[in-house]
Design an enzyme around this catalytic site. Sequence first.
Site, PDB file in Angstrom:
ATOM      1  N   ASP A  32       0.478   3.777   1.707  1.00  0.00           N
ATOM      2  CA  ASP A  32       0.428   4.370   3.046  1.00  0.00           C
ATOM      3  C   ASP A  32       1.833   4.702   3.567  1.00  0.00           C
ATOM      4  O   ASP A  32       2.718   3.831   3.568  1.00  0.00           O
ATOM      5  CB  ASP A  32      -0.271   3.379   3.998  1.00  0.00           C
ATOM      6  CG  ASP A  32      -0.688   4.037   5.303  1.00  0.00           C
ATOM      7  OD1 ASP A  32       0.194   4.591   5.998  1.00  0.00           O
ATOM      8  OD2 ASP A  32      -1.887   4.004   5.618  1.00  0.00           O
ATOM      9  N   CYS A  66      -6.327  -0.202   6.820  1.00  0.00           N
ATOM     10  CA  CYS A  66      -6.003   0.454   5.546  1.00  0.00           C
ATOM     11  C   CYS A  66      -7.108   1.440   5.138  1.00  0.00           C
ATOM     12  O   CYS A  66      -8.283   1.076   5.042  1.00  0.00           O
ATOM     13  CB  CYS A  66      -5.816  -0.607   4.462  1.00  0.00           C
ATOM     14  SG  CYS A  66      -5.412   0.076   2.843  1.00  0.00           S
ATOM     15  N   ARG A  76       2.927   4.955   6.371  1.00  0.00           N
ATOM     16  CA  ARG A  76       3.332   4.245   7.587  1.00  0.00           C
ATOM     17  C   ARG A  76       3.830   2.823   7.308  1.00  0.00           C
ATOM     18  O   ARG A  76       4.167   2.092   8.232  1.00  0.00           O
ATOM     19  CB  ARG A  76       2.155   4.201   8.569  1.00  0.00           C
ATOM     20  CG  ARG A  76       1.704   5.584   9.006  1.00  0.00           C
ATOM     21  CD  ARG A  76       0.340   5.534   9.669  1.00  0.00           C
ATOM     22  NE  ARG A  76      -0.693   5.122   8.716  1.00  0.00           N
ATOM     23  CZ  ARG A  76      -1.988   4.962   9.033  1.00  0.00           C
ATOM     24  NH1 ARG A  76      -2.380   5.173  10.266  1.00  0.00           N
ATOM     25  NH2 ARG A  76      -2.869   4.608   8.121  1.00  0.00           N
ATOM     26  N   CYS A 123       0.849  -1.197   0.000  1.00  0.00           N
ATOM     27  CA  CYS A 123       0.000   0.000   0.000  1.00  0.00           C
ATOM     28  C   CYS A 123       0.888   1.251   0.000  1.00  0.00           C
ATOM     29  O   CYS A 123       1.984   1.257   0.547  1.00  0.00           O
ATOM     30  CB  CYS A 123      -0.895  -0.004   1.239  1.00  0.00           C
ATOM     31  SG  CYS A 123      -2.043   1.398   1.284  1.00  0.00           S
ATOM     32  N   HIS A 160      -2.061  -3.932   4.995  1.00  0.00           N
ATOM     33  CA  HIS A 160      -1.920  -3.567   6.409  1.00  0.00           C
ATOM     34  C   HIS A 160      -3.291  -3.377   7.023  1.00  0.00           C
ATOM     35  O   HIS A 160      -4.246  -3.004   6.346  1.00  0.00           O
ATOM     36  CB  HIS A 160      -1.055  -2.308   6.562  1.00  0.00           C
ATOM     37  CG  HIS A 160      -1.662  -1.072   5.966  1.00  0.00           C
ATOM     38  ND1 HIS A 160      -2.312  -0.119   6.728  1.00  0.00           N
ATOM     39  CD2 HIS A 160      -1.757  -0.638   4.692  1.00  0.00           C
ATOM     40  CE1 HIS A 160      -2.758   0.850   5.931  1.00  0.00           C
ATOM     41  NE2 HIS A 160      -2.436   0.557   4.689  1.00  0.00           N
TER      42      HIS A 160
HETATM   43 CO    CO Z   1      -3.461   1.242   3.033  1.00  0.00          CO
END
Ligand code: CO
Length: 215
Positions: free
Chosen positions: A44, A101, A46, A42, A98
């Site tokens: 993301d 999400c 993080r 992803c 994750h």
């Molecule tokens: Co995500």
Amino acid sequence: MRILKYLFDKNRAWAKRVGAQDPEFFTKLSAQQKPEYLWIGCSDSRVPANQIIDLAPGDLFEHRNVANVVVHTDLNCLSVIQYAVEVLKVKHIIVCGHYGCGGVKAAMQHEELGLIDNWLRHIKDVYQKHQTVIEAIADENERVNKTCELNVIEQAHNVCHSTIVQNAWRRGQSLTVHGWIYGLEDGLLRDLKLAISNSDEIAEVYKMATGSSRS
Ligand code: CO
């Protein structure tokens, strides 16, 4: 004009640090890349792939998009897979989602977000496919997390069915597709018990991973 000088400062400090540990590091790396892994994850912020599995530059070929989706007609993702498998000859493709999400959460809601709704449609398809299992879960966060897991399994499944991976297996190339999920709250990876190394394993592993006979 804002030139983000502090990021260049950080970059210089990092390059100096790495060079101090191994003076040959950048020279060796600039000559070739030979990663063993392709990471599909992803976008993301993080979930930075190299960092969470503590691998150095050069160890991981990477493709990230919103909610780690592998669409059979996405030339961007397919080109990454093709180059990784046929040119770099990676041994493992890791699809890593994750928990919590945002892309998965958004796909489970009914708000209009714009262009991205068309991308999230693929996750809505995953939701619909496993609706009975997901809706049997009472807690909302747990429902999101289950959908995150099922999304990884479905996307890894899509990787297995791509012509690139199918052809690699037909040629006898050593290649395993994995489904993992990362916990934002504890920094730990979980194996979703999905590791497929040839076409014959797809149906059985999919069934075990999803608890469903549909493949
Ligand atoms: Co995500």
